[in-house]
Scaffold this motif. Structure first.
Motif, mmCIF file in Angstrom:
data_model
loop_
_atom_site.group_PDB
_atom_site.id
_atom_site.type_symbol
_atom_site.label_atom_id
_atom_site.label_comp_id
_atom_site.label_asym_id
_atom_site.label_seq_id
_atom_site.Cartn_x
_atom_site.Cartn_y
_atom_site.Cartn_z
ATOM 1 N N ASP A 215 -0.898 -1.471 7.937
ATOM 2 C CA ASP A 215 -0.341 -0.551 6.946
ATOM 3 C C ASP A 215 -0.068 -1.259 5.625
ATOM 4 N N GLN B 9 -3.288 -1.937 3.805
ATOM 5 C CA GLN B 9 -3.815 -0.707 3.220
ATOM 6 C C GLN B 9 -3.058 -0.346 1.956
ATOM 7 N N GLU B 10 -1.735 -0.513 1.991
ATOM 8 C CA GLU B 10 -0.930 -0.236 0.803
ATOM 9 C C GLU B 10 -1.323 -1.149 -0.346
ATOM 10 N N ARG B 11 -1.552 -2.428 -0.033
ATOM 11 C CA ARG B 11 -1.943 -3.387 -1.069
ATOM 12 C C ARG B 11 -3.282 -3.003 -1.689
ATOM 13 N N LYS B 12 -4.227 -2.629 -0.831
ATOM 14 C CA LYS B 12 -5.554 -2.237 -1.340
ATOM 15 C C LYS B 12 -5.453 -0.991 -2.189
ATOM 16 N N GLY B 13 -4.633 -0.038 -1.755
ATOM 17 C CA GLY B 13 -4.436 1.177 -2.524
ATOM 18 C C GLY B 13 -3.828 0.883 -3.873
ATOM 19 N N GLY B 14 -2.858 -0.022 -3.884
ATOM 20 C CA GLY B 14 -2.201 -0.397 -5.145
ATOM 21 C C GLY B 14 -3.161 -1.064 -6.102
ATOM 22 N N SER C 12 -6.417 -0.660 -6.143
ATOM 23 C CA SER C 12 -7.396 0.324 -6.593
ATOM 24 C C SER C 12 -6.848 1.172 -7.726
ATOM 25 N N SER C 13 -5.581 1.584 -7.582
ATOM 26 C CA SER C 13 -4.986 2.429 -8.618
ATOM 27 C C SER C 13 -4.797 1.659 -9.919
ATOM 28 N N GLN C 14 -4.486 0.346 -9.793
ATOM 29 C CA GLN C 14 -4.334 -0.479 -10.983
ATOM 30 C C GLN C 14 -5.668 -0.650 -11.670
#
Length: 325
Positions: free
Chosen positions: A312, A315-320, A322-324
């Motif tokens: 988890d 996944q949060e790190r990758k999502g962060g 990507s958004s950046q």
């Protein structure tokens, strides 16, 4: 970086627990395990044993499962030797005894590495009532003796000292086949009899002793009376060895006792020894700070919980990221 902390609920002092649970930053994730130190080590070992998983999530351990922890502690032995050696102008260099209070045997393994590098030290390892390492050194009995017993030296309440594998390997002449077979049998049966040749090398290299809770209290009292130095219960186990050996040895080697913790973390034990705790203001402040801790209860699959938390967070790190982007 995310940090995951596993602490054994009820198996460490209140201050030690607060030092972990009051760190409430978003990247720190504290789990309180309903088990002892041996039990909470198991899910950590399971996660790191999955090499693909560990590499995928860039995992690193900060306890002595990590070899770099051993290397850092190795430097302590050289520092201690230079402080305690009576002379550096003789050949061969004089021997110094270093007393190591031992739980998982990481610090002991560091001392063995220092020896292998040529540092002229003799090692003495001292344990509490959970005495598997003492029985190993004295009799070659590397066997689990039942439930881990709570003692005043709580950080040493360990019966699966996983760093003994490293000690065995170092003292066996790097015999990987022998040590693999020995540890596989121990892992499956929790019983092992150390081969005679290896036991002889261990006995030649390491002395050992077991200390009771009464020994801890008496040593803390004596050290305060004689030196006005307040020992933590783990440090007291090392000094107990010194007191007992000094009473029967004439003369003894120069000796250094390693002190792994501050007495400020163990005010209850200090009071039990009828001494006055010395607790710094920043430690007292912990009692008034907000805490966070997620329980890991008996019956839960701790390895699965740990794996899911890691997944988890990744996944949060990758999502962060990507958004950046």
């Amino acid at each position: 970086m995310d940090i995951i902390v596993l602490l054994p609920l009820g198996r460490c002092s209140k201050i030690q627990e607060l030092q972990m649970t009051t760190v409430i930053e978003d990247n720190v994730h504290v789990f309180g395990v309903e088990g002892d130190s041996d039990e909470l080590d198991e899910p950590i070992k399971d996660v790191f044993a999955d090499v693909v998983f560990a590499k995928k999530h860039n995992l690193m351990s900060l306890n002595s499962i990590n070899w770099s922890r051993i290397l850092v502690q190795m430097a302590h032995y050289f520092f201690a030797y230079f402080q305690c050696a009576p002379s550096m102008d003789v050949c061969p260099l004089p021997l110094v005894e270093v007393v190591v209070p031992t739980g998982a045997a990481g610090n002991l393994a560091a001392g063995c590495v220092a020896q292998q590098m040529g540092l002229p030290i003799h090692l003495a390892t001292v344990v509490n009532h959970n005495d598997i390492i003492h029985r190993t050194v004295q009799q070659g009995d590397f066997s689990f003796s039942g439930n881990t017993s709570p003692t005043l030296a709580s950080a040493m309440d360990i019966q699966v000292p996983y760093n003994m594998e490293r000690v065995f390997w170092l003292l066996s002449g790097s015999d990987s086949g022998l040590i693999r077979a020995l540890m596989e049998q121990f892992d499956s049966t929790k019983k092992q009899c150390v081969p005679k040749e290896l036991l002889a090398k261990i006995s030649e290299t390491i002395s050992s002793q077991s200390a009771s809770d009464e020994d801890i209290i008496q040593t803390m009292q004596r050290c305060w009376e004689e030196n006005h130095y307040l020992l933590c219960p783990h440090s007291a186990i090392a000094v107990c060895y010194h007191y007992k050996r000094s009473a029967c040895e004439q003369p003894s080697l120069p000796r250094c006792c390693l002190a792994p913790a501050s007495a400020a973390k163990f005010p209850d034990v200090v009071l039990q020894a009828q001494l006055v705790p010395e607790i710094p203001a920043d430690i007292r402040a912990l009692e008034h700070m907000k805490t966070q801790c997620t329980p890991l209860r008996r019956g839960d699959d701790w390895t699965q919980v740990l794996r899911k938390k890691i997944e988890d967070l990744s996944q949060e790190r990758k999502g962060g990221m990507s958004s950046q982007g």
